[in-house]
Design a protein around this motif. Structure first.
Motif, PDB file in Angstrom:
ATOM      1  N   LEU A  72       0.830  -1.142  -0.028  1.00  0.00           N
ATOM      2  CA  LEU A  72       0.072   0.050   0.135  1.00  0.00           C
ATOM      3  C   LEU A  72       0.891   1.351   0.138  1.00  0.00           C
ATOM      4  CD1 LEU A  72      -2.667  -1.025   2.711  1.00  0.00           C
ATOM      5  CD2 LEU A  72      -3.004  -0.737   0.489  1.00  0.00           C
ATOM      6  N   ALA A  73       1.934   1.360   0.924  1.00  0.00           N
ATOM      7  CA  ALA A  73       2.635   2.574   0.967  1.00  0.00           C
ATOM      8  C   ALA A  73       3.632   2.588  -0.244  1.00  0.00           C
ATOM      9  CB  ALA A  73       3.751   2.368   1.871  1.00  0.00           C
ATOM     10  N   ARG A  74       3.872   1.660  -1.181  1.00  0.00           N
ATOM     11  CA  ARG A  74       4.616   1.674  -2.238  1.00  0.00           C
ATOM     12  C   ARG A  74       3.826   2.394  -3.407  1.00  0.00           C
ATOM     13  NH1 ARG A  74       6.259  -3.016  -2.298  1.00  0.00           N
ATOM     14  NH2 ARG A  74       4.713  -3.921  -3.757  1.00  0.00           N
ATOM     15  N   GLU A  75       2.309   1.655  -3.544  1.00  0.00           N
ATOM     16  CA  GLU A  75       1.408   1.987  -4.588  1.00  0.00           C
ATOM     17  C   GLU A  75       0.713   3.399  -4.340  1.00  0.00           C
ATOM     18  OE1 GLU A  75      -1.135  -1.257  -4.670  1.00  0.00           O
ATOM     19  OE2 GLU A  75       0.529  -2.540  -5.783  1.00  0.00           O
ATOM     20  N   ALA A  76       0.944   3.834  -3.025  1.00  0.00           N
ATOM     21  CA  ALA A  76       0.347   5.144  -2.967  1.00  0.00           C
ATOM     22  C   ALA A  76       0.809   6.252  -3.618  1.00  0.00           C
ATOM     23  CB  ALA A  76       0.326   5.609  -1.512  1.00  0.00           C
ATOM     24  N   GLN A  77       2.133   6.139  -4.050  1.00  0.00           N
ATOM     25  CA  GLN A  77       2.777   7.242  -4.950  1.00  0.00           C
ATOM     26  C   GLN A  77       2.944   8.570  -4.180  1.00  0.00           C
ATOM     27  OE1 GLN A  77       0.160   7.309  -8.481  1.00  0.00           O
ATOM     28  NE2 GLN A  77       0.721   5.044  -8.847  1.00  0.00           N
ATOM     29  N   GLY A  78       3.028   8.447  -2.879  1.00  0.00           N
ATOM     30  CA  GLY A  78       3.195   9.891  -2.148  1.00  0.00           C
ATOM     31  C   GLY A  78       4.184   9.565  -1.145  1.00  0.00           C
ATOM     32  N   ASN A  79       4.138  10.416  -0.140  1.00  0.00           N
ATOM     33  CA  ASN A  79       4.737  10.085   1.036  1.00  0.00           C
ATOM     34  C   ASN A  79       4.251   9.397   1.880  1.00  0.00           C
ATOM     35  OD1 ASN A  79       6.550  10.533   3.293  1.00  0.00           O
ATOM     36  ND2 ASN A  79       6.463  12.755   3.421  1.00  0.00           N
ATOM     37  N   ALA A  80       4.291   7.779   1.837  1.00  0.00           N
ATOM     38  CA  ALA A  80       3.575   6.964   2.743  1.00  0.00           C
ATOM     39  C   ALA A  80       4.714   5.892   2.976  1.00  0.00           C
ATOM     40  CB  ALA A  80       2.521   6.346   1.890  1.00  0.00           C
ATOM     41  N   ARG A  81       4.261   5.299   4.232  1.00  0.00           N
ATOM     42  CA  ARG A  81       5.046   3.970   4.334  1.00  0.00           C
ATOM     43  C   ARG A  81       4.483   3.044   5.485  1.00  0.00           C
ATOM     44  NH1 ARG A  81       6.763   4.673  10.000  1.00  0.00           N
ATOM     45  NH2 ARG A  81       6.628   6.659  10.884  1.00  0.00           N
ATOM     46  N   ALA A  82       4.876   2.025   5.762  1.00  0.00           N
ATOM     47  CA  ALA A  82       4.251   0.895   6.671  1.00  0.00           C
ATOM     48  C   ALA A  82       4.741   1.148   7.934  1.00  0.00           C
ATOM     49  CB  ALA A  82       4.667  -0.450   6.143  1.00  0.00           C
ATOM     50  N   GLY A  83       3.873   0.982   8.825  1.00  0.00           N
ATOM     51  CA  GLY A  83       4.205   1.006  10.428  1.00  0.00           C
ATOM     52  C   GLY A  83       3.457   0.024  11.255  1.00  0.00           C
ATOM     53  N   THR A  84       3.821   0.355  12.605  1.00  0.00           N
ATOM     54  CA  THR A  84       2.756  -0.423  13.377  1.00  0.00           C
ATOM     55  C   THR A  84       1.662   0.437  13.980  1.00  0.00           C
ATOM     56  OG1 THR A  84       4.032   0.681  15.457  1.00  0.00           O
ATOM     57  CG2 THR A  84       4.870  -1.726  14.445  1.00  0.00           C
ATOM     58  N   PRO A  85       0.651   0.268  14.593  1.00  0.00           N
ATOM     59  CA  PRO A  85      -0.486   1.066  14.919  1.00  0.00           C
ATOM     60  C   PRO A  85       0.374   2.207  15.902  1.00  0.00           C
ATOM     61  CG  PRO A  85      -1.288  -0.943  15.060  1.00  0.00           C
ATOM     62  CD  PRO A  85       0.055  -1.076  14.744  1.00  0.00           C
ATOM     63  N   GLY A  86       1.217   1.754  16.838  1.00  0.00           N
ATOM     64  CA  GLY A  86       1.804   2.851  17.601  1.00  0.00           C
ATOM     65  C   GLY A  86       2.720   3.880  16.919  1.00  0.00           C
ATOM     66  N   GLU A  87       3.273   3.590  15.805  1.00  0.00           N
ATOM     67  CA  GLU A  87       4.102   4.250  14.879  1.00  0.00           C
ATOM     68  C   GLU A  87       3.085   5.208  14.128  1.00  0.00           C
ATOM     69  OE1 GLU A  87       8.077   1.397  14.316  1.00  0.00           O
ATOM     70  OE2 GLU A  87       6.203   1.429  12.755  1.00  0.00           O
ATOM     71  N   ALA A  88       1.914   4.658  13.650  1.00  0.00           N
ATOM     72  CA  ALA A  88       1.132   5.534  13.030  1.00  0.00           C
ATOM     73  C   ALA A  88       0.493   6.309  13.670  1.00  0.00           C
ATOM     74  CB  ALA A  88       0.011   4.446  12.611  1.00  0.00           C
ATOM     75  N   ALA A  89       0.364   6.348  15.070  1.00  0.00           N
ATOM     76  CA  ALA A  89      -0.315   7.398  16.001  1.00  0.00           C
ATOM     77  C   ALA A  89       0.654   8.539  16.720  1.00  0.00           C
ATOM     78  CB  ALA A  89      -1.023   6.513  17.050  1.00  0.00           C
ATOM     79  N   ARG A  90       1.902   7.805  16.700  1.00  0.00           N
ATOM     80  CA  ARG A  90       2.837   8.636  17.580  1.00  0.00           C
ATOM     81  C   ARG A  90       2.872  10.052  17.153  1.00  0.00           C
ATOM     82  NH1 ARG A  90       7.279   5.780  17.020  1.00  0.00           N
ATOM     83  NH2 ARG A  90       6.482   4.308  18.609  1.00  0.00           N
ATOM     84  N   ASP A  91       3.176  10.695  15.779  1.00  0.00           N
ATOM     85  CA  ASP A  91       3.378  11.735  15.286  1.00  0.00           C
ATOM     86  C   ASP A  91       2.147  12.358  14.505  1.00  0.00           C
ATOM     87  OD1 ASP A  91       5.849  12.006  16.572  1.00  0.00           O
ATOM     88  OD2 ASP A  91       6.973  10.997  15.000  1.00  0.00           O
ATOM     89  N   LEU A 102      -6.815  -0.058  19.295  1.00  0.00           N
ATOM     90  CA  LEU A 102      -6.524   0.968  20.089  1.00  0.00           C
ATOM     91  C   LEU A 102      -5.392   0.494  21.130  1.00  0.00           C
ATOM     92  CD1 LEU A 102     -10.388   2.103  20.933  1.00  0.00           C
ATOM     93  CD2 LEU A 102      -8.405   3.120  19.416  1.00  0.00           C
ATOM     94  N   LYS A 103      -5.452  -0.597  21.435  1.00  0.00           N
ATOM     95  CA  LYS A 103      -4.427  -1.134  22.630  1.00  0.00           C
ATOM     96  C   LYS A 103      -3.132  -0.916  21.952  1.00  0.00           C
ATOM     97  CE  LYS A 103      -2.993  -5.091  25.438  1.00  0.00           C
ATOM     98  NZ  LYS A 103      -3.341  -6.242  25.702  1.00  0.00           N
TER      99      LYS A 103
END
Length: 216
Positions: free
Chosen positions: A40-59, A76-77
């Motif tokens: 998904l991150a590769r095909e988004a063709q933008g500034n995207a990356r894969a991560g954990t829910p914690g990494e997605a939420a952090r910043d 949520l956990k």
């Protein structure tokens, strides 16, 4: 804007892709495999990356919650402390076999979510259209007339962020009021699903509200 995707299935994967293509920084998380997140991150063709829910939420400036209702507590956990975070939810409170709402009329999934993360700011949006229409709406976003998309929430700044994301995907945001209005928008989604998936013209369906009469 930094947008974390909590749930990278049909809705989360497509919306995250469109957020990235609209210029936002996106982190995809919570899918059946890390390979899917990376794809998904590769095909988004933008500034995207894969991560954990914690990494997605952090910043994140905003989070999109797009998981089956049975998975809400788990994601949520994994996301960790969401105090002060803006959560835009399109997760419907459906039962295990997706035949009906487990919360309706006197409350809503969005309101129950707000109780589970009381220090976050919840906005209900994007759940009222099928995922199949999203790319078509995005491709037609420069047209003068856009389809509508309702959203609701209790925090003005969070709703402003949600409205920006709605516009970026290609919809005309319609502020439906406080979060309790999700009691009406969530059942409305079942009507949209009936028309999209049980009709004969395919699921690429959107809606638009028009106002008539003299203003002022």
């Amino acid at each position: 804007m930094r947008v974390g995707i909590l749930g990278s299935g049909l809705m989360g994967g497509k919306l995250g892709t469109l957020f990235a293509r609209a210029g936002h920084e996106v982190v995809f998380s919570y899918a059946r495999s890390e390979q899917k997140l990376k794809r998904l991150a590769r095909e988004a063709q933008g500034n995207a990356r894969a991560g954990t829910p914690g990494e997605a939420a952090r910043d994140a400036d905003a989070l999109l919650l797009a998981v089956h209702w049975s998975r809400v507590d788990d994601v949520l956990k994994q996301a960790g402390d969401l105090s002060g975070k803006i959560i835009v939810t399109c997760s419907l409170p459906m039962n295990a076999d997706d035949t009906g709402l487990v919360i309706a009329h006197t409350s809503s999934g969005a309101e129950e979510l707000a109780k589970r993360v009381p220090k976050a700011r919840v906005v209900s949006a994007f759940g009222t259209v099928p995922s199949e229409v999203l790319f078509g709406v995005f491709e037609a976003r420069r047209k003068k007339v856009r389809p509508s998309l309702v959203y609701c929430g209790d925090d003005a700044r969070s709703k402003k962020i949600a409205a920006e994301l709605i516009r970026d995907v290609g919809f005309d945001p319609i502020d439906a009021g406080p979060l309790r209005i999700a009691r009406y928008t969530e059942p409305f989604t079942l009507l949209i699903a009936q028309l999209a998936y049980e009709g004969h013209e395919g699921p690429e369906l959107a809606y638009r509200f028009e106002r008539y009469g003299r203003k002022g």
